[in-house]
Design an enzyme around this catalytic site. Structure first.
Site, PDB file in Angstrom:
ATOM      1  N   THR A 227       0.848  -1.362   0.015  1.00 21.24           N
ATOM      2  CA  THR A 227       0.015   0.177  -0.018  1.00 21.24           C
ATOM      3  C   THR A 227       1.114   1.270  -0.013  1.00 21.24           C
ATOM      4  OG1 THR A 227      -0.131  -0.286   2.397  1.00 21.24           O
ATOM      5  CG2 THR A 227      -1.890  -1.084   1.100  1.00 21.24           C
ATOM      6  N   TYR A 228       0.339   2.414  -0.183  1.00 15.45           N
ATOM      7  CA  TYR A 228       0.808   3.637  -0.159  1.00 15.45           C
ATOM      8  C   TYR A 228       1.943   3.663   0.893  1.00 15.45           C
ATOM      9  CZ  TYR A 228       1.749   8.646  -1.471  1.00 15.45           C
ATOM     10  OH  TYR A 228       2.196   9.927  -1.572  1.00 15.45           O
ATOM     11  N   MET A 229       3.165   4.227   0.625  1.00 16.43           N
ATOM     12  CA  MET A 229       4.289   4.203   1.567  1.00 16.43           C
ATOM     13  C   MET A 229       4.625   5.532   2.259  1.00 16.43           C
ATOM     14  SD  MET A 229       5.399   4.354  -1.500  1.00 16.43           S
ATOM     15  CE  MET A 229       5.714   5.735  -2.310  1.00 16.43           C
TER      16      MET A 229
END
Length: 556
Positions: free
Chosen positions: A106-108
């Site tokens: 997922t978005y980091m």
């Protein structure tokens, strides 16, 4: 005292001798310590006389956010923060799996530790299918962000599917991607495991007239530690986290060694990338998306250098820090940065208007910058010392020059006394240049001096900078050297530079011709240039390369 049981080694410190309790500073001399060791050296084994246990529960760690990913990646994998973010970006953007691009994480860039209910259900299902029932808690573990400024628009950093195990995708990833994905996968999986049950243990061992104590932990149930454990830097009391074997009162253990260790108060260790990110987060400085760029800027501008993975300030960094602290105090205050972050949050949610905030900030900063315009370079780069010049008696100054810090006389240029200062702060007097006997400068007939530069000793004209004649201290062989094809006057000779050996015309500075490799007196068959360069590699062997048209000619 060092001992072991099975394959587990442990150590214990002396707490009692001859019936007297020993405090931290009770053994005040080295000789006293040696006498104790000598009196105990005859005993090959120690007896366990007391085992005290207290159970504690260790909860699993929350899923990664940007800062914790950077911290653990630095500690466990040795990755720099910017490297971590580049790899995470590639895992987020997608990797080719069976001819299909799939985002693996997922978005980091997030400061949320929340996971979606779908992700939690999938993780719990995976734990139930692959681990003993004790490892699955009765209800899902829930986590809340510790940061008051957390912007929880995204989930925590997790695999897009826990079913994509590291081993199943390993063949599609490069080494760095695999290491980081495995770290994220294990941390996410561990977040929904049961807590570990540990016994904090204190064991007293009798050896002759002495009693030693070993502190540490024994694991009753490993819980989440079965799949993931954090690494902690700069632990003050490492004995509290040491692993101890199972020991019982009356048991005998071997004495492997008796060692004397002098305990001294040590300064706080310098920051690593991991500890700096953690401190920035604790102080509310920056955002998850800016930690890597903050560190990259410190390195790029050479405010710091890395020494054994720790930040060491440079002279430039010290000057900048001193200037900001003395002249822009408000803007480098931790509270100012944290308050500004709060203000920006208020603007984001509509509590404040951005224009008045920006106007006030600009007016104050602009007025301060105008006020400080007159600050002299001398004031910023020099510091008066409590020492007088041995040559003229005027005060000495600690200064920063082109090649680092040095000590010079405040009477310069009338007095040219100087001492160079190394990285450890030790200084050494700079002796005046030695005159070359029996020779004059071929350009203006001035004296020739032997000087020391960045790359060693060299000869130059005493009338510098009016005359810029220089030559090597060891006059290179020019008899068999190739004539410069550009000026047809000088010879092309080998010189040592910043990046190693290079070849240039000895008619410098009139002729500035430079060659990367050793020249040979062979005309290029393609463009008829007067020389070619010789270069040898493992794959292509020895070749002649034309510096003009790049034509190559294999040498048999």
């Amino acid at each position: 005292m060092f001992s072991h049981k099975g394959r587990t080694k442990f150590k214990a410190r002396i707490v009692q001798h001859s019936g007297n309790k020993l405090e931290t500073k009770s053994i005040s001399t080295e000789q006293y310590a040696k006498d104790i060791v000598a009196s105990l050296a005859q005993y090959p084994e120690a007896k366990i006389v007391k085992v005290s246990k207290k159970q504690k529960k260790k909860n699993p760690t929350a899923p990664f956010i940007t800062s914790s990913l950077q911290i653990e990646s630095s500690r466990q994998l040795g990755f720099a923060t910017d490297r971590t973010m580049r790899i995470a970006q590639s895992l987020y953007e997608g990797v080719e799996l069976n001819h299909e691009s799939v985002g693996l994480i997922t978005y980091m860039r997030t400061d949320s530790v929340q996971l979606s209910s779908l992700a939690i259900d999938e993780i719990r299902e995976y734990i139930g299918a692959n681990f003993d029932g004790r490892y699955l808690p009765s209800k899902p573990n829930q986590y809340t962000s510790k940061s008051k400024n957390a912007q929880e628009a995204h989930e925590g950093i997790r695999p897009t599917s826990i079913l994509r195990t590291p081993e199943s995708v390993k063949r599609y990833l490069n080494a760095d991607q695999f290491k980081l994905y495995e770290l994220i996968w294990r941390r996410t999986l561990a977040s929904q495991f049961s807590p570990a049950l540990l016994d904090t243990t204190a064991i007293d061992l009798a050896l002759g007239e002495a009693v030693f104590r070993a502190n540490g932990v024994t694991v009753n149930f490993d819980g989440f530690m079965k799949v993931y454990q954090e690494i902690i830097e700069d632990v003050i009391n490492e004995d509290e986290e040491a692993r101890l074997p199972e020991l019982a009162e009356g048991e005998m253990v071997p004495v492997d060694n008796l060692d004397i260790t002098a305990h001294q108060t040590e300064p706080k260790p310098r920051y690593t990338e991991a500890s700096l990110v953690k401190t920035l987060e604790e102080l509310g400085i920056g955002r998850p998306s800016t930690y890597a760029s903050i560190i990259a800027t410190l390195k790029k501008r050479e405010y710091v250098v890395m020494d054994k993975k720790r930040f060491m300030p440079t002279d430039i960094g010290a000057v900048v820090s001193q200037f900001l602290t003395n002249h822009l105090t408000k803007y480098v205050d931790f509270q100012f940065t944290a308050k500004l972050e709060d203000t920006l949050d208020d603007i984001a949610i509509g509590k404040q208007n951005k224009l008045p905030v920006l106007q006030q900030f600009w007016n104050e900063l602009d007025a301060l910058v105008q006020e400080k315009q007159g600050a002299s370079r001398e004031e910023l780069t020099s510091e008066k010392l409590d020492e007088n010049c041995p040559t003229c008696g005027k005060p000495l100054l600690s200064k920063i020059g082109k090649y680092g810090r040095f000590i010079g006389c405040s009477g310069y240029p009338e007095c040219k006394y100087m001492r160079k200062v190394d990285r450890d702060g030790k200084s050494e007097e700079i002796t005046p240049p030695e005159e070359v006997p029996g020779r004059l400068c071929p350009k203006d007939e001035g004296k020739l001096l032997i000087r020391s530069g960045k790359f060693g000793k060299f000869i130059s004209c005493a009338n510098y900078p009016k005359c810029k004649h220089i030559e090597n201290i060891d006059t290179p062989e020019t008899e068999n050297a190739v004539t410069c094809p550009e000026c047809n006057k000088g010879k092309v000779i080998a010189k040592k530079g910043r990046f190693g050996i290079f070849y240039s015309c000895n008619n410098y500075p009139e002729c500035k011709t430079i060659f990367k490799y050793e020249p040979v007196a062979t005309h290029c068959p393609e463009c008829n240039y007067a020389l070619m360069m010789t270069h040898t590699t493992k794959t292509k062997g020895t070749q002649h390369i034309c510096p003009k048209c790049k034509h190559t000619l294999k040498v048999e």
